[in-house]
Structures are given as C-alpha cells and as structure tokens.
Design an enzyme around this catalytic site. Sequence first.
Site, mmCIF file in Angstrom:
data_model
loop_
_atom_site.group_PDB
_atom_site.id
_atom_site.type_symbol
_atom_site.label_atom_id
_atom_site.label_comp_id
_atom_site.label_asym_id
_atom_site.label_seq_id
_atom_site.Cartn_x
_atom_site.Cartn_y
_atom_site.Cartn_z
ATOM 1 N N ARG A 112 0.865 -1.184 0.000
ATOM 2 C CA ARG A 112 0.000 0.000 0.000
ATOM 3 C C ARG A 112 0.904 1.236 0.000
ATOM 4 N NH1 ARG A 112 2.429 2.054 3.755
ATOM 5 N NH2 ARG A 112 0.887 3.697 3.695
ATOM 6 N N GLY A 113 0.253 2.397 -0.151
ATOM 7 C CA GLY A 113 1.034 3.627 -0.319
ATOM 8 C C GLY A 113 1.103 3.922 -1.817
ATOM 9 N N ALA A 114 0.815 5.172 -2.190
ATOM 10 C CA ALA A 114 0.603 5.501 -3.604
ATOM 11 C C ALA A 114 1.750 5.077 -4.536
ATOM 12 C CB ALA A 114 0.304 6.999 -3.725
ATOM 13 N N ARG B 26 -7.497 -0.128 -6.770
ATOM 14 C CA ARG B 26 -7.733 0.978 -5.827
ATOM 15 C C ARG B 26 -7.894 2.275 -6.632
ATOM 16 N NH1 ARG B 26 -4.258 1.192 -0.510
ATOM 17 N NH2 ARG B 26 -6.202 2.143 0.201
ATOM 18 N N GLN C 166 -1.716 2.499 9.973
ATOM 19 C CA GLN C 166 -0.427 2.602 9.267
ATOM 20 C C GLN C 166 0.581 3.395 10.091
ATOM 21 O OE1 GLN C 166 -3.418 3.236 7.881
ATOM 22 N NE2 GLN C 166 -3.488 2.776 5.702
ATOM 23 N N ASP D 203 -1.955 10.982 -2.124
ATOM 24 C CA ASP D 203 -2.344 9.939 -3.082
ATOM 25 C C ASP D 203 -2.683 10.535 -4.438
ATOM 26 O OD1 ASP D 203 -2.902 8.722 -0.297
ATOM 27 O OD2 ASP D 203 -2.719 7.070 -1.726
ATOM 28 N N ASN E 260 -5.425 12.481 0.546
ATOM 29 C CA ASN E 260 -4.506 11.638 1.326
ATOM 30 C C ASN E 260 -5.343 10.861 2.335
ATOM 31 O OD1 ASN E 260 -1.790 10.764 1.941
ATOM 32 N ND2 ASN E 260 -1.969 11.885 3.852
ATOM 33 N N LYS E 261 -4.688 10.052 3.126
ATOM 34 C CA LYS E 261 -5.356 9.166 4.083
ATOM 35 C C LYS E 261 -6.396 9.906 4.910
ATOM 36 C CE LYS E 261 -5.088 5.724 4.328
ATOM 37 N NZ LYS E 261 -6.091 4.853 3.647
HETATM 38 O O1 MRU Z 1 -4.455 3.256 2.169
HETATM 39 P P1 MRU Z 1 -2.981 3.471 2.049
HETATM 40 O O2 MRU Z 1 -2.200 2.946 3.199
HETATM 41 O O3 MRU Z 1 -2.466 2.987 0.707
HETATM 42 O O4 MRU Z 1 -2.841 5.048 2.054
HETATM 43 C C1 MRU Z 1 -1.551 5.600 1.982
HETATM 44 C C2 MRU Z 1 -1.532 7.065 2.147
HETATM 45 O O5 MRU Z 1 -2.550 7.716 2.264
HETATM 46 C C3 MRU Z 1 -0.196 7.736 2.074
HETATM 47 O O6 MRU Z 1 -0.160 8.865 2.888
HETATM 48 C C4 MRU Z 1 0.053 8.171 0.632
HETATM 49 O O7 MRU Z 1 -0.092 7.078 -0.234
HETATM 50 C C5 MRU Z 1 1.369 8.779 0.443
HETATM 51 S S1 MRU Z 1 2.605 7.548 0.407
HETATM 52 C C6 MRU Z 1 4.094 8.144 0.056
#
Ligand code: MRU
Length: 346
Positions: A55-57, A89, A195, A236, A246-247
Amino acid sequence: MSASLHPTLLSPLRFDKGLCELLLIDQLALPGEEIWRRYSDYQAVADAIRNMVVRGAPAIGIAAAFGVVLGVKAGEPLEQVIATLRSTRPTAVNLFWALDRMQRRAAELSMLSHHKQVEGLCTEAQAIWDEDVAMCLRMAEHGAKLLPPGNVLTHCNAGGLATGGYGTAVGVIRSAFALGHIAGVFADETRPFLQGARLTAYEFQKAGVPVTVICDNMAGHLMARGEIQSVIVGADRIAKNGDVANKIGTYSLAVLAKAHGIPFFVAAPRSTLDPKTASGRDIPIEERSTEEVVKIGPVRLAPVGVLARHPAFDVTPAHLVTAIITDAGIARAPYDTSLSALLLAT
Ligand code: MRU
C-alpha cells in the site's frame, strides 16, 4: 544506483529476475512479523494491492508495473492485465500513472519477440522503481530545510514502505532529523488500518528517529500546548488546483494546523500530480469495507449489525496547504501555476 541496492532504504518490494517473481513484504503482518510473499501471477498482485499487503501511492504503482511484467510473461492479454490492475484501488493516481507508462512501453515493444518484450517491460518497471527512489531523495533535500525546529506530526505512512524505498513525508523528516533541524516526530496511529502506529513507528525506530505514537484525536490537544511545530503528510493524488487527497484524517489535521498557526506541508513526487483532475471534488475517494472500521484486526469493537462508514481518503483544500514539496522543487499558492511549472521542469 538501483533501488534494491541503496543502503538507507526500506523497500516494500524486491524483484527476483531469475525466477521472474515479485516479492512483497506483507504490510498487514508488520511490525510483528517481516514476511516476504512471492508473486508469479498478476492477479495475485492485484489482490495484494486491493488487500493492502502492499500500500502507499508510489508503492502500488511500482507493484502494479511488475504485475504487468508477470501477466505478459504468462501470455495473458495486455489489456486484461492492465484493466485488472487498474481496478484495484481508485484514489492513488500513481497506480494509473505507472500502468499508463507500462502500456506505452508495451506498445513500443510490440514488434519484438515475447522474450524481448518481457525483458523490456521488466527494465521499465525497474526504472519506475529507481526513479521513485531518486524522487524521494530529492524531495528530502528540498523539504528538510522547511521544517521548523521542534516536533513534526505525520499521518498514515508515507515512508519507505509506501514508496520505492525512502519515503515522501517520512523521507523529509528523516533528512531534517539527520541535519539537526527537528527534535522528533509524532505519528498519528491512523485508524482504521493503523499505518502510523504499525508502519511509521516501525520505520522511524529502525532509522533511529525519536517517534511518539498518538491516537488520531490527540493532535489538537498537543498543538494547543505548543508540542507540535509543523505537520507533514504524503499524498495519493494532487489535483491541478493543489487540493490534496490523502489518508482519511489528513483534512482534520490541516484544519487544526490552520487554527493553531502551524505550517502544513505535503510531500509528493510528480507522479502524484494529476493535472487532468481540476479540483479535489473530482478525485475518486475509495470506500473500503466497513468491517475494517468495526474491527481492529480480528477483534470486533462495535455491535454486530451496526451501520458504519469507511471512506479511506479525504481531500485537503489547497488553501490549507502551506507548501507542496516535490522532487522538482517546492510549490506554493497559487498551485495551479506553481504545480504546472514544476511538471514542466526537467
Ligand atoms: O491506504 P494506504 O495505506 O495505501 O494510504 C496511503 C496514504 O494515504 C499515504 O499517505 C500516501 O499514499 C502517500 S505515500 C508516500
């Protein structure tokens, strides 16, 4: 330097060229267990993205790029492979950015032998990974000097695990700490997936940066008491006008930061900029299973049958963002012009 060789990186993936297999560290098992899972099937990679093993963009973009390699190697139709990976996603634009790039490369290679096509796509996926690490390191350089002395708060995990290896917001914090600019970091636990408590705390501990985990509802209290001097998060997707997805929980932090006169920074590589999306209103927000809200891991918290919601991201309007740190430099309002200029920079 290849992403897999850099000494300071915590990368969530590896690629075994000999066996043509992708390895992902299972982010659902961290920090308790460091389990590397092997993937030779693109559909399993799509499931790993959907289930948040990775996970993470930027990380899901890189994993999807290798998913394309696996699908093409297995002789699956390219369109089907790309469509499956795209459907995993909806919010992080890096996923679509990486898949579009793989699709373009596949078209360029289409006249070559199957073996050469797979080899060429593998090189492209590796380039996407290596470039992401390079962008993170550049962001860290640009951003480290922006953080004021004291403590910084971050949300979710925008670290090595969310990228090719060094992190966006976490990379900036690591570099600011190494330079002696900041004292320490608060990590929001980041319900419901935790996270922050699980992954960001793990990364900062490993990197030797003093980290304190707080529940998501504690930030306002600590800001009011002068214990937080800045906030930095990843992203994201960033719309043309500078609105930042973002999250979930990021928007509330930005409002709190504004109320307390604290700068609110966003760190993101240019692969997170989406000039085709005019504003945050047009960004698709993923709604995940409410089971992830009514439970923590396998433990049920809320009564069976209760209604719940689970928007996984929110949008922070551009006017709450002090600056956006990218690999090409720092953007400030008005973002439509500053971000467009950075997109054109070499
Ligand atoms: O749902 P996730 O864990 O994939 O969400 C991740 C985030 O929101 C991060 O802050 C974002 O992807 C930036 S990662 C460098």
